[in-house]
Structure formats: C-alpha cells, structure tokens
Design a protein around this motif. Structure first.
Motif, PDB file in Angstrom:
ATOM      1  N   VAL A  40      28.931  39.373  45.752  1.00 36.20           N
ATOM      2  CA  VAL A  40      28.813  40.380  44.715  1.00 36.20           C
ATOM      3  C   VAL A  40      29.512  39.885  43.460  1.00 36.20           C
ATOM      4  N   ASP A  41      28.945  40.178  42.288  1.00 34.90           N
ATOM      5  CA  ASP A  41      29.531  39.741  41.040  1.00 34.90           C
ATOM      6  C   ASP A  41      30.969  40.186  40.949  1.00 34.90           C
ATOM      7  N   GLU A  42      31.896  39.218  40.641  1.00 33.34           N
ATOM      8  CA  GLU A  42      33.303  39.531  40.554  1.00 33.34           C
ATOM      9  C   GLU A  42      33.642  40.065  39.170  1.00 33.34           C
ATOM     10  N   PRO A  43      34.604  40.976  39.062  1.00 33.30           N
ATOM     11  CA  PRO A  43      35.025  41.468  37.766  1.00 33.30           C
ATOM     12  C   PRO A  43      35.795  40.398  37.021  1.00 33.30           C
ATOM     13  N   VAL A  44      36.108  40.644  35.736  1.00 36.80           N
ATOM     14  CA  VAL A  44      36.876  39.707  34.941  1.00 36.80           C
ATOM     15  C   VAL A  44      38.201  39.424  35.630  1.00 36.80           C
ATOM     16  N   SER A  45      38.574  38.141  35.707  1.00 37.06           N
ATOM     17  CA  SER A  45      39.785  37.746  36.423  1.00 37.06           C
ATOM     18  C   SER A  45      41.003  38.403  35.817  1.00 37.06           C
ATOM     19  N   TRP A  46      41.816  39.054  36.686  1.00 37.30           N
ATOM     20  CA  TRP A  46      43.050  39.674  36.203  1.00 37.30           C
ATOM     21  C   TRP A  46      44.040  38.612  35.740  1.00 37.30           C
ATOM     22  N   GLY A  47      43.958  37.408  36.327  1.00 36.44           N
ATOM     23  CA  GLY A  47      44.838  36.348  35.877  1.00 36.44           C
ATOM     24  C   GLY A  47      44.609  36.019  34.415  1.00 36.44           C
ATOM     25  N   PHE A  48      43.328  35.996  33.992  1.00 40.11           N
ATOM     26  CA  PHE A  48      43.029  35.735  32.584  1.00 40.11           C
ATOM     27  C   PHE A  48      43.568  36.851  31.698  1.00 40.11           C
ATOM     28  N   VAL A  49      43.377  38.097  32.122  1.00 40.82           N
ATOM     29  CA  VAL A  49      43.857  39.232  31.328  1.00 40.82           C
ATOM     30  C   VAL A  49      45.377  39.189  31.196  1.00 40.82           C
ATOM     31  N   GLU A  50      46.056  38.930  32.337  1.00 44.17           N
ATOM     32  CA  GLU A  50      47.510  38.939  32.308  1.00 44.17           C
ATOM     33  C   GLU A  50      48.085  37.769  31.514  1.00 44.17           C
ATOM     34  N   CYS A  51      47.319  36.714  31.337  1.00 46.43           N
ATOM     35  CA  CYS A  51      47.772  35.612  30.489  1.00 46.43           C
ATOM     36  C   CYS A  51      47.438  35.866  29.020  1.00 46.43           C
ATOM     37  N   GLY A  89      25.005  45.724  41.651  1.00 43.60           N
ATOM     38  CA  GLY A  89      26.077  44.844  42.099  1.00 43.60           C
ATOM     39  C   GLY A  89      27.289  45.571  42.633  1.00 43.60           C
ATOM     40  N   ARG A  90      27.240  46.888  42.725  1.00 45.15           N
ATOM     41  CA  ARG A  90      28.375  47.673  43.227  1.00 45.15           C
ATOM     42  C   ARG A  90      28.069  48.134  44.649  1.00 45.15           C
ATOM     43  N   VAL A  91      28.810  47.626  45.604  1.00 43.26           N
ATOM     44  CA  VAL A  91      28.601  48.012  46.996  1.00 43.26           C
ATOM     45  C   VAL A  91      29.778  48.856  47.464  1.00 43.26           C
ATOM     46  N   THR A  92      29.498  49.805  48.322  1.00 38.93           N
ATOM     47  CA  THR A  92      30.529  50.715  48.820  1.00 38.93           C
ATOM     48  C   THR A  92      30.747  50.583  50.326  1.00 38.93           C
ATOM     49  N   ASP A  93      30.072  49.621  50.949  1.00 37.12           N
ATOM     50  CA  ASP A  93      30.241  49.421  52.383  1.00 37.12           C
ATOM     51  C   ASP A  93      29.829  47.991  52.707  1.00 37.12           C
ATOM     52  N   ASP A  94      30.270  47.502  53.862  1.00 39.81           N
ATOM     53  CA  ASP A  94      29.821  46.190  54.314  1.00 39.81           C
ATOM     54  C   ASP A  94      28.339  46.268  54.681  1.00 39.81           C
TER      55      ASP A  94
END
Length: 343
Positions: free
Chosen positions: A16-27, A322-327
C-alpha cells in the motif's frame, strides 16, 4: 506482504502506498527553524548591549541543539527500519512464497497487511503436495499486525505436519484446532477475567481444500468465505453454511467434508479472506470482488493466476484509494493438468 515467484515482476507495487516519511518531516522542520533563527540573529538591528560575538554564540548553541535532535531522529528511524526488517523476515518465514506450479496446478498468492509499521498480517495461507492430494489452507486470525503472529505460526505449523500425516481433512482440522487451543493456553498469564475475555475473542477462520489426483475438490470450512470458481461462469465453490471459526466453540463430534465436484481442466479457484470483500471506498461501498473477477476473466488470452491476483489487487487499491482497514489475502489456483501432467 508476501508474493509468489510468479509475481516477481509486480512486486514493486505490492504494498500500500506509504505516507510521507516522518523522518523527512522531523528533519525538515528543525532545519527550517535553524535557518530562520540564524538569519534573524545575523540580520536583526543591533542594540547597545548586543554584539556580533553574542549572536554567533546564540547561533552555535541553537545549531548544537538541532544537531542533537536530528541525531535522535536518525537513530529512531534506523531502529524502525530494523524492526520492519525483522518483522518482514518473520512473516516470510511463516508464510512462505508459493511455487508457481504445484502438481499440475498453477498458483499465485498475495497478501496486504493493514499494519504500516511492518509487513505482518493476521491472514495465512499454504499449499502442499501430499500423498492424499494437494491440500490448501487459507485463514484469518482475528486482529492483525504483530499480536496475530503467534496464532498464525501455531495454525500454519500444525497444518504443515497434519496435511501429510492425516488421511482425512477432518483429522487435519482437529489438529489445527488443538494447535490453536495450545497457543491460547500458552499466552502470558493475565487476570482470570481478562484472560477469559481475550481467549473468547481470539478465533481463527479456516478453509481447508483437498484436490485429489482425480481433481475432485473436498472442503472443510470454519467461518471463512467460500472461494469463487472461475469456469463457464463465476460462482462460489459451495453454498453451505460454514462451521463456526476455530476457537469460538468446540468442533462437532462428526466432521464431514463438503464434496465440491471436480476442478475441470482450465478452471480456477480464487480463495480470499473477508478483508477483500469488506474493503470500502470513501462512500462506504464494498469492493465487488466478483465483478473484478469477471473483468479479469474476460482477458484474452485467458489470465494466469498471477494475472488474476495482480488485476484484483490493482482494482481493490483503486476502489479504496490505497487505504485499507483490514488484512487481505488472495490465493488463486488453476487446474493445468490437461496441459502438463502432474510433476
């Protein structure tokens, strides 16, 4: 996420498409603040008590603080990557990639995990060649992510032994039930009431299939969706009421497998977990798995199991945005024995 060897060409889009990396935001945020403070300190009007040296000291102190924060962020990101790698390795050990062919059957499978922190889900599947025919299991552990791994391991481990040892599907199912019960009893001790409540809620839906040398299909179903048979039309493999899921109530004394008729040459079975048909779009509409299979079946030349998995997967992600709520898990097999003998 798991895939078969027949799906390597499409593995890049299997998550599933990943959201924007939090590591990038926090940097980026501390970096932006650092730039603003340095610019302000060096360009603001000087006062009588202010000197250039004082401003430089202030900037250096701020840079040191931001560097420390960035180091913490980087270390946390590395630890998260390591956790994901371990979880992915555990998942691939539990749910091994299926071969593209098995005793004259063509196979493909794919799983989508609800957990974004690791490719670990509560769905399970396996297919084995045994002396009794090709035996297949697909199941869905209540819950998802890391807490579901124990139950997945217990059920799959038991199936991989029982599928070879037991002459009938009823014996296989009873072995799976006992393995699940042992897993529940071996959980870390908790308060009696809390433990009883959790145990009552931890069940597993299981579908067992056996495809004999004569291509006859027999099944035992405990609370799982029936597969679709793709032949002249698209219809559920059986219409009977499944047994309750494993762990919900004790198994009945007598277990009689369903006789589902032969899987004719060229016919396909599509096994899936309930997360597939329960997937919804932004307006709350359920995903039409049967319609997606109808579209895939119209392709020329007739689609391979890997193509069916890929097309359904793409249609599902398009439906949900791209938003899933279950396996979710798909396992597709086709009888190719008329084209190539068992082997």
């Amino acid at each position: 996420m798991n895939r078969t060897s027949a799906e390597d060409d499409s593995s890049a889009d299997s998550t599933v498409d990943e959201p924007v990396s939090w590591g990038f935001v926090e940097c980026a945020v501390p970096g932006g603040l650092l730039s603003l403070v340095i610019t302000w300190e060096l360009t603001r009007p000087r006062s009588a008590r202010d000197t250039l040296d004082a401003r430089i000291v202030t900037c250096v102190a701020f840079v040191a603080v931001v560097a420390y924060l960035l180091a913490r962020v980087r270390r946390a990101a590395l630890e998260l990557d390591e956790v994901r790698a371990v979880a992915r390795a555990a998942q691939e050990t539990l749910i091994r990639p299926l071969p593209s062919r098995l005793d004259g059957l063509a196979l493909a499978a794919r799983q989508i995990s609800f957990s974004r922190s690791a490719d670990v889900g509560g769905d399970l599947y396996e297919a084995l060649v045994t002396a009794h025919g090709v035996r297949v299991v697909i199941g869905d552990v209540r819950g998802h992510g890391l807490p579901a791994i124990g139950a997945v391991a217990a059920v799959l481990g038991s199936f991989r032994e029982a599928a070879h040892d037991e002459s009938g599907l009823d014996g296989v199912l009873r072995r799976l039930d006992r393995a699940h019960q042992r897993h529940l009893r071996q959980r870390p001790a908790q308060g009696d009431q809390e433990h009883d409540a959790l145990t009552a809620e931890e069940f597993v839906t299981v579908l067992l299939l056996e495809i004999g040398v004569d291509a006859e299909v027999r099944a035992l179903n405990c609370g799982h969706p029936w597969p679709y048979r793709l032949g002249r039309d698209i219809a559920p493999l059986a219409a009977g009421e499944p047994l309750p899921p494993l762990g919900a109530v004790p198994l009945p004394t007598e277990l009689l497998p369903w006789s589902c008729g032969p899987l004719l040459p060229g016919e396909t079975l599509v096994l899936h977990t309930d997360g597939t048909e329960d997937a919804r779009d932004t307006e709350g509409r359920f995903f039409g798995l049967r319609d997606a299979l109808a579209v895939a079946a119209l392709a020329q030349p007739p689609p391979t199991p890997a193509t069916v998995v890929r097309e359904v997967h793409a249609a599902l992600l398009h439906h949900t945005g791209g938003r899933v709520t279950d396996d979710m898990a798909l396992l597709v097999l086709r009888n190719d024995r008329a084209l190539a003998g068992p082997g």
